[in-house]
Design a protein around this motif. Structure first.
Motif, PDB file in Angstrom:
ATOM      1  N   ASP A 107       0.725  -1.272   0.188  1.00  0.00           N
ATOM      2  CA  ASP A 107      -0.033  -0.293   0.098  1.00  0.00           C
ATOM      3  C   ASP A 107       0.831   1.011   0.118  1.00  0.00           C
ATOM      4  N   LEU A 108       0.634   2.177  -0.735  1.00  0.00           N
ATOM      5  CA  LEU A 108       1.639   3.829  -0.965  1.00  0.00           C
ATOM      6  C   LEU A 108       1.250   4.422   0.570  1.00  0.00           C
ATOM      7  N   GLY A 109       0.001   4.387   1.154  1.00  0.00           N
ATOM      8  CA  GLY A 109       0.358   5.009   2.148  1.00  0.00           C
ATOM      9  C   GLY A 109       1.140   4.134   3.620  1.00  0.00           C
ATOM     10  N   ARG A 110       1.392   2.885   3.372  1.00  0.00           N
ATOM     11  CA  ARG A 110       2.201   1.999   4.363  1.00  0.00           C
ATOM     12  C   ARG A 110       4.037   2.241   3.928  1.00  0.00           C
ATOM     13  N   VAL A 111       3.822   2.165   2.716  1.00  0.00           N
ATOM     14  CA  VAL A 111       5.409   2.209   2.479  1.00  0.00           C
ATOM     15  C   VAL A 111       5.938   3.000   1.880  1.00  0.00           C
ATOM     16  N   GLY A 112       5.543   4.581   1.383  1.00  0.00           N
ATOM     17  CA  GLY A 112       5.713   5.447   0.767  1.00  0.00           C
ATOM     18  C   GLY A 112       6.560   4.606  -0.787  1.00  0.00           C
ATOM     19  N   TYR A 113       6.804   5.657  -1.784  1.00  0.00           N
ATOM     20  CA  TYR A 113       6.927   5.569  -2.820  1.00  0.00           C
ATOM     21  C   TYR A 113       8.387   6.551  -3.101  1.00  0.00           C
ATOM     22  N   ARG A 114       9.167   4.871  -3.827  1.00  0.00           N
ATOM     23  CA  ARG A 114      10.172   5.766  -5.174  1.00  0.00           C
ATOM     24  C   ARG A 114      10.490   4.216  -6.164  1.00  0.00           C
ATOM     25  N   PRO A 115       9.774   4.303  -6.594  1.00  0.00           N
ATOM     26  CA  PRO A 115       9.334   3.799  -8.136  1.00  0.00           C
ATOM     27  C   PRO A 115      10.601   3.313  -8.260  1.00  0.00           C
ATOM     28  N   SER A 116      10.697   1.632  -8.780  1.00  0.00           N
ATOM     29  CA  SER A 116      12.240   0.191  -9.435  1.00  0.00           C
ATOM     30  C   SER A 116      11.936   1.275 -10.623  1.00  0.00           C
ATOM     31  N   PRO A 117      13.564   1.097 -10.988  1.00  0.00           N
ATOM     32  CA  PRO A 117      14.105   0.823 -12.907  1.00  0.00           C
ATOM     33  C   PRO A 117      13.080   0.046 -13.269  1.00  0.00           C
ATOM     34  N   ALA A 118      13.187   0.110 -14.748  1.00  0.00           N
ATOM     35  CA  ALA A 118      11.351  -0.903 -15.421  1.00  0.00           C
ATOM     36  C   ALA A 118      12.418  -2.155 -15.595  1.00  0.00           C
ATOM     37  N   GLY A 119      14.086  -1.400 -15.930  1.00  0.00           N
ATOM     38  CA  GLY A 119      14.681  -2.708 -16.333  1.00  0.00           C
ATOM     39  C   GLY A 119      15.161  -3.484 -14.986  1.00  0.00           C
ATOM     40  N   VAL A 120      14.565  -2.879 -13.768  1.00  0.00           N
ATOM     41  CA  VAL A 120      15.315  -3.784 -12.302  1.00  0.00           C
ATOM     42  C   VAL A 120      13.522  -4.550 -12.451  1.00  0.00           C
ATOM     43  N   VAL A 121      12.554  -3.828 -12.468  1.00  0.00           N
ATOM     44  CA  VAL A 121      11.355  -4.702 -12.287  1.00  0.00           C
ATOM     45  C   VAL A 121      11.501  -5.667 -13.386  1.00  0.00           C
ATOM     46  N   LEU A 122      11.350  -5.928 -15.026  1.00  0.00           N
ATOM     47  CA  LEU A 122      12.181  -7.073 -15.829  1.00  0.00           C
ATOM     48  C   LEU A 122      12.950  -8.411 -15.375  1.00  0.00           C
ATOM     49  N   ALA A 123      13.990  -7.287 -14.809  1.00  0.00           N
ATOM     50  CA  ALA A 123      15.325  -8.894 -13.981  1.00  0.00           C
ATOM     51  C   ALA A 123      14.127  -9.795 -13.148  1.00  0.00           C
ATOM     52  N   ASN A 124      14.124  -8.871 -11.803  1.00  0.00           N
ATOM     53  CA  ASN A 124      13.041  -9.238 -10.889  1.00  0.00           C
ATOM     54  C   ASN A 124      12.076  -9.928 -11.341  1.00  0.00           C
ATOM     55  N   ARG A 125      11.228 -10.091 -12.053  1.00  0.00           N
ATOM     56  CA  ARG A 125       9.908 -10.634 -12.792  1.00  0.00           C
ATOM     57  C   ARG A 125       8.714 -10.188 -11.123  1.00  0.00           C
ATOM     58  N   TYR A 126       9.060  -9.346 -10.612  1.00  0.00           N
ATOM     59  CA  TYR A 126       8.284  -9.139  -9.073  1.00  0.00           C
ATOM     60  C   TYR A 126       8.228  -7.837  -8.904  1.00  0.00           C
ATOM     61  N   ALA A 127       6.973  -7.307  -8.585  1.00  0.00           N
ATOM     62  CA  ALA A 127       6.918  -5.735  -8.261  1.00  0.00           C
ATOM     63  C   ALA A 127       5.987  -5.764  -7.713  1.00  0.00           C
ATOM     64  N   ASP A 128       5.335  -4.250  -7.153  1.00  0.00           N
ATOM     65  CA  ASP A 128       3.844  -4.043  -6.513  1.00  0.00           C
ATOM     66  C   ASP A 128       3.354  -2.969  -7.673  1.00  0.00           C
ATOM     67  N   SER A 129       1.869  -2.548  -7.488  1.00  0.00           N
ATOM     68  CA  SER A 129       1.223  -2.183  -8.737  1.00  0.00           C
ATOM     69  C   SER A 129       1.622  -1.283  -9.496  1.00  0.00           C
ATOM     70  N   ARG A 130       2.828   0.180  -8.849  1.00  0.00           N
ATOM     71  CA  ARG A 130       3.097   1.179  -9.020  1.00  0.00           C
ATOM     72  C   ARG A 130       4.505   0.561 -10.371  1.00  0.00           C
ATOM     73  N   ASP A 131       4.977  -0.247  -9.456  1.00  0.00           N
ATOM     74  CA  ASP A 131       6.376  -0.950 -10.173  1.00  0.00           C
ATOM     75  C   ASP A 131       5.919  -1.319 -11.404  1.00  0.00           C
ATOM     76  N   LYS A 132       4.903  -2.261 -11.512  1.00  0.00           N
ATOM     77  CA  LYS A 132       4.433  -2.708 -12.944  1.00  0.00           C
ATOM     78  C   LYS A 132       3.679  -1.469 -13.475  1.00  0.00           C
ATOM     79  N   PHE A 133       3.155  -0.561 -13.140  1.00  0.00           N
ATOM     80  CA  PHE A 133       3.362   0.377 -14.711  1.00  0.00           C
ATOM     81  C   PHE A 133       4.067   0.668 -14.925  1.00  0.00           C
ATOM     82  N   VAL A 134       5.138   1.217 -14.394  1.00  0.00           N
ATOM     83  CA  VAL A 134       6.649   1.656 -15.210  1.00  0.00           C
ATOM     84  C   VAL A 134       7.617   0.979 -15.302  1.00  0.00           C
ATOM     85  N   LEU A 135       7.129  -0.423 -15.512  1.00  0.00           N
ATOM     86  CA  LEU A 135       7.456  -1.314 -16.608  1.00  0.00           C
ATOM     87  C   LEU A 135       7.005  -1.075 -17.481  1.00  0.00           C
ATOM     88  N   PHE A 136       5.372  -1.320 -17.449  1.00  0.00           N
ATOM     89  CA  PHE A 136       4.494  -0.854 -18.693  1.00  0.00           C
ATOM     90  C   PHE A 136       4.549   0.587 -18.858  1.00  0.00           C
TER      91      PHE A 136
END
Length: 185
Positions: A107-136
């Motif tokens: 949840d955004l309100g519970r963890v704060g937010y700095r998006p992960s780079p798209a390449g990191v998300v792609l390499a990890n193959r997991y993400a929260d909803s916001r990082d999934k959008f960064v990859l998209f």
């Protein structure tokens, strides 16, 4: 959210807000109970002067994180190979992100937010909803599409609404929608 009103006083050049809560009973989870946020006082705060500066900050953070690196560009090319128009390309990219990238709910309100780079998300193959959008968003850019982030707060947090973020405008649109990908070629 239904907590007591604060006592407000000036302290030097700042405003001081004080909330006092006493004798709060422990909340024991029960099957089917309403969310704890509806029962217990909760404080949500920001140092942003308003929604426009917050929108500009978050938009810049998304744009930096969504810069497609060579691995993201190669994945986008693979995914849209043989696709028809922009809708088909967007659908293929969205299907990949929703089905092949594992969701880690944060949840955004519970963890704060700095998006992960798209390449990191792609390499990890997991993400929260916001990082999934960064990859998209990065995949879309690499495929010749543009996608803008939209924040949606669920009604249970008492902060419902939709906000499309843009660096120059802050919050562009508000409404009561549950999930939007805005895509254009």
């Amino acid at each position: 959210n239904a907590g007591p009103a604060p006592v407000v006083r000036r302290a030097g050049g700042a405003m001081e807000y004080t909330w006092t809560v006493q004798d709060q009973p422990q909340i024991l989870a029960e099957p089917g109970m309403v969310p704890v946020e509806d029962l217990a006082p909760r404080l949500v705060w920001t140092t942003a002067a308003g929604p426009a500066p917050l929108g500009r900050w978050l938009s810049r953070a998304f744009r930096r994180a969504a810069a497609p690196d060579p691995r993201v560009a190669a994945e986008a090319s693979r995914l849209v190979e043989g696709a028809g128009g922009p809708e088909d390309r967007a659908e293929r990219l969205a299907r990949f992100v929703t089905q092949d990238i594992r969701t880690v709910p944060l949840d955004l309100g519970r963890v704060g937010y700095r998006p992960s780079p798209a390449g990191v998300v792609l390499a990890n193959r997991y993400a929260d909803s916001r990082d999934k959008f960064v990859l998209f968003q990065a995949l879309a850019r690499a495929a010749g599409l543009e996608a803008d982030p939209v924040l949606v707060h669920q009604d249970r947090t008492r902060m419902s609404g939709l906000a499309c973020l843009d660096e120059s405008q802050g919050l562009l649109a508000r409404g009561d929608s549950i999930g939007v990908f805005y895509v254009e070629s």
